[in-house]
Design an enzyme around this catalytic site. Structure first.
Site, PDB file in Angstrom:
ATOM      1  N   ALA A   1      20.099 -69.841 -61.195  1.00  0.00           N
ATOM      2  CA  ALA A   1      18.827 -69.657 -60.127  1.00  0.00           C
ATOM      3  C   ALA A   1      18.142 -70.821 -60.284  1.00  0.00           C
ATOM      4  O   ALA A   1      17.172 -70.848 -60.867  1.00  0.00           O
ATOM      5  CB  ALA A   1      18.360 -68.241 -60.257  1.00  0.00           C
TER       6      ALA A   1
ATOM      7  N   GLU B   1      15.000 -72.020 -54.258  1.00  0.00           N
ATOM      8  CA  GLU B   1      13.957 -70.985 -53.873  1.00  0.00           C
ATOM      9  C   GLU B   1      13.776 -71.213 -52.178  1.00  0.00           C
ATOM     10  O   GLU B   1      14.084 -72.350 -51.774  1.00  0.00           O
ATOM     11  CB  GLU B   1      12.649 -71.659 -54.439  1.00  0.00           C
ATOM     12  CG  GLU B   1      12.571 -71.327 -55.978  1.00  0.00           C
ATOM     13  CD  GLU B   1      11.330 -71.579 -56.483  1.00  0.00           C
ATOM     14  OE1 GLU B   1      11.217 -71.584 -58.096  1.00  0.00           O
ATOM     15  OE2 GLU B   1      10.408 -71.878 -55.943  1.00  0.00           O
TER      16      GLU B   1
ATOM     17  N   ALA C   1      12.188 -74.571 -51.656  1.00  0.00           N
ATOM     18  CA  ALA C   1      12.809 -75.725 -52.538  1.00  0.00           C
ATOM     19  C   ALA C   1      14.067 -75.604 -52.801  1.00  0.00           C
ATOM     20  O   ALA C   1      14.761 -74.633 -53.520  1.00  0.00           O
ATOM     21  CB  ALA C   1      11.891 -75.584 -53.919  1.00  0.00           C
TER      22      ALA C   1
ATOM     23  N   PHE D   1      19.917 -67.586 -52.243  1.00  0.00           N
ATOM     24  CA  PHE D   1      21.174 -68.337 -52.268  1.00  0.00           C
ATOM     25  C   PHE D   1      22.048 -68.321 -53.621  1.00  0.00           C
ATOM     26  O   PHE D   1      22.641 -69.049 -53.865  1.00  0.00           O
ATOM     27  CB  PHE D   1      21.421 -69.638 -51.505  1.00  0.00           C
ATOM     28  CG  PHE D   1      20.466 -69.838 -50.511  1.00  0.00           C
ATOM     29  CD1 PHE D   1      20.561 -68.881 -49.310  1.00  0.00           C
ATOM     30  CD2 PHE D   1      20.014 -70.785 -50.013  1.00  0.00           C
ATOM     31  CE1 PHE D   1      19.970 -69.080 -47.969  1.00  0.00           C
ATOM     32  CE2 PHE D   1      19.086 -71.177 -48.750  1.00  0.00           C
ATOM     33  CZ  PHE D   1      19.282 -70.151 -47.958  1.00  0.00           C
TER      34      PHE D   1
ATOM     35  N   ALA E   1       8.511 -82.917 -62.783  1.00  0.00           N
ATOM     36  CA  ALA E   1       9.785 -82.848 -63.352  1.00  0.00           C
ATOM     37  C   ALA E   1       9.622 -82.378 -64.851  1.00  0.00           C
ATOM     38  O   ALA E   1      10.447 -81.468 -65.359  1.00  0.00           O
ATOM     39  CB  ALA E   1      10.618 -84.083 -63.147  1.00  0.00           C
TER      40      ALA E   1
ATOM     41  N   GLU F   1      29.351 -81.132 -62.618  1.00  0.00           N
ATOM     42  CA  GLU F   1      29.629 -80.016 -61.534  1.00  0.00           C
ATOM     43  C   GLU F   1      29.645 -80.511 -60.186  1.00  0.00           C
ATOM     44  O   GLU F   1      30.343 -79.927 -59.414  1.00  0.00           O
ATOM     45  CB  GLU F   1      27.993 -79.592 -61.540  1.00  0.00           C
ATOM     46  CG  GLU F   1      27.474 -78.797 -62.814  1.00  0.00           C
ATOM     47  CD  GLU F   1      25.601 -78.365 -62.808  1.00  0.00           C
ATOM     48  OE1 GLU F   1      25.351 -78.543 -61.733  1.00  0.00           O
ATOM     49  OE2 GLU F   1      25.369 -78.235 -63.805  1.00  0.00           O
TER      50      GLU F   1
ATOM     51  N   HIS G   1      46.091 -75.880 -34.566  1.00  0.00           N
ATOM     52  CA  HIS G   1      46.477 -74.619 -34.072  1.00  0.00           C
ATOM     53  C   HIS G   1      46.184 -73.838 -32.816  1.00  0.00           C
ATOM     54  O   HIS G   1      46.646 -72.714 -32.627  1.00  0.00           O
ATOM     55  CB  HIS G   1      45.678 -73.581 -35.332  1.00  0.00           C
ATOM     56  CG  HIS G   1      46.297 -73.749 -36.774  1.00  0.00           C
ATOM     57  ND1 HIS G   1      46.429 -74.670 -37.443  1.00  0.00           N
ATOM     58  CD2 HIS G   1      47.062 -72.681 -37.406  1.00  0.00           C
ATOM     59  CE1 HIS G   1      46.800 -74.632 -38.629  1.00  0.00           C
ATOM     60  NE2 HIS G   1      47.300 -73.339 -38.629  1.00  0.00           N
ATOM     61  N   GLY G   2      45.687 -74.664 -31.962  1.00  0.00           N
ATOM     62  CA  GLY G   2      45.068 -74.206 -30.638  1.00  0.00           C
ATOM     63  C   GLY G   2      44.263 -72.965 -30.831  1.00  0.00           C
ATOM     64  O   GLY G   2      43.539 -72.671 -31.671  1.00  0.00           O
TER      65      GLY G   2
ATOM     66  N   GLY H   1      23.620 -79.800 -54.086  1.00  0.00           N
ATOM     67  CA  GLY H   1      23.001 -81.316 -53.716  1.00  0.00           C
ATOM     68  C   GLY H   1      23.564 -81.643 -52.260  1.00  0.00           C
ATOM     69  O   GLY H   1      24.593 -81.752 -52.055  1.00  0.00           O
TER      70      GLY H   1
END
Length: 386
Positions: free
Chosen positions: A129, A132, A135, A161, A183, A249, A345-346, A371
């Site tokens: 998690a 936010e 953020a 999310f 940070a 990742e 595929h139309g 990211g």
């Protein structure tokens, strides 16, 4: 006759066996359930245990901690087969490729022994998690706080999310232990969600793609977590821990995107060979042939780039800018290739029963999560401008 794809330089007999096992699981046990899972916006919880039984969880974690004792190569094979099968209903990448390695690399011995074996069996589902409501990629802006009170942290805030969020028993949460330190004020705290006062999950989020994957908001209201759940031995290390893991990742994201891209080309080739137009197959038209030639070229370049990055990672040489290149270019190109394939595929390409339609919506988030691609380009540009 089809184009012969060169052998993967890193494959061996053991990895081929793992690929076969993973393919059978995703195709026979997950694909038939995808529609039902999409309707309920999550897969069945029992499938985590089933994946654990087959050795598909924590494949790159040492056996001493319950894992399969493999490497990134094992995780890459599983990722490729999951995305080739278009099984987006749960994220092994987040569970095994991200959270498990945070614990392995930064956790105390007690934390590793406490959580990793249960993750390997699927008895514990993991999520991370970070994002936010205000953020996303810029983690320095997070507002979730963790205040030390005796032997506990009191956590307040919200995350959104969150992949695997509905089933998550264990969540690695990015918090501010020092709101004034930028940070250096970010820390990672592991929370165990079972019967945790102050912890609340929001409703399942309604997405345009990956509809079978459980994605939720999380809320923390004076949530008390033992101080021993801090990841690492000191506060303020969270941002550095996140940065160290990003190349790995983002490569996993590139691996999955490349596999989806090739699946789009393969499905479309089969379709245009069967589809009749003006008394001949759609494949007989020059436009179709040229478009597919372009798409296959992109897929081959993507696969070659992925293989090179995997080799670099194995040598501990995969740097942040190169991983950013792989992530943004392959996710972007996957969307472009899928769009071309859908066009061939139309009208059927617009029908959700056709895999190409699901690829179209499922792949789009690849340019956002892990990211945003614009941030990837900024990372690359900064490295160029040093």
């Amino acid at each position: 006759m089809t184009i012969a794809t060169p052998p993967r330089p890193w494959m061996d007999a053991e990895l081929e066996m793992l690929r076969d096992s993973a393919r059978r699981f995703f195709e026979t046990e997950c694909v038939p359930r995808q529609k039902a899972w999409a309707a309920q916006k999550h897969m069945d919880r029992s499938m985590w245990n089933r994946a654990g039984e087959l050795g598909l969880l924590c494949a790159g974690i040492p056996e001493a901690y319950g894992g399969a004792g493999g490497s990134f190569l094992h995780e890459a094979v599983i990722c490729e087969e999951q995305m080739r099968a278009l099984v987006t209903s749960f994220s092994i990448n987040v569970h095994s490729g991200i959270v498990a390695h945070y614990l392995l690399d930064y956790g105390t011995e007690e934390q590793k022994l406490r959580w990793l074996p249960a993750m390997a069996t699927g008895d514990v589902v993991a999520a991370i998690a970070m994002t936010e409501p205000g953020a996303g990629t810029d983690l320095q802006r997070i507002k979730t706080t963790a205040v030390r009170q005796g032997d506990h942290y009191v956590i307040n805030g919200a995350k959104t999310f969150i992949t695997n969020g509905l089933h998550a028993d264990l969540i690695c949460v990015a918090v501010k232990t020092d709101p004034n330190a930028g940070a250096r004020g970010v820390s990672l705290v592991i929370i165990e969600t079972c019967d945790l006062p102050g912890f609340r999950r929001g409703t399942l989020l309604d997405k345009i793609g990956q509809q079978a994957q459980d994605t939720v908001e999380l809320f923390f209201d004076d949530m008390r977590v033992p101080a021993e759940n801090l990841l690492g031995t000191e506060e303020g290390r969270g941002f550095a821990q996140l940065m160290q893991q990003l190349p790995r990742e983002r490569l996993l994201l590139a691996v999955g995107s490349a596999a989806t891209m090739q699946r789009a080309v393969d499905d479309t080739l089969a379709y245009v060979r069967e589809r009749q137009i003006f008394g001949a197959s759609l494949m007989s038209l020059q436009n179709t042939r040229f478009k597919l030639a372009e798409c296959q070229t992109h897929a081959t370049i993507a696969r070659t780039f992925v293989d090179d990055c995997i080799a670099r990672l194995a040598r501990d040489e995969l740097d942040v800018p190169t991983a950013a290149m792989a992530k943004w270019w392959i996710s972007q190109t996957t969307c472009q290739v899928i769009d071309e394939c859908l066009q061939l595929h139309g009208g059927y390409g617009y029908m959700s029963d056709y895999p190409i339609a699901r690829m179209y919506t499922d792949a789009r988030v690849g340019r956002i999560y892990g990211g945003a691609n614009e941030v990837m380009k900024e990372i690359i540009a900064r490295a160029m401008d040093r």
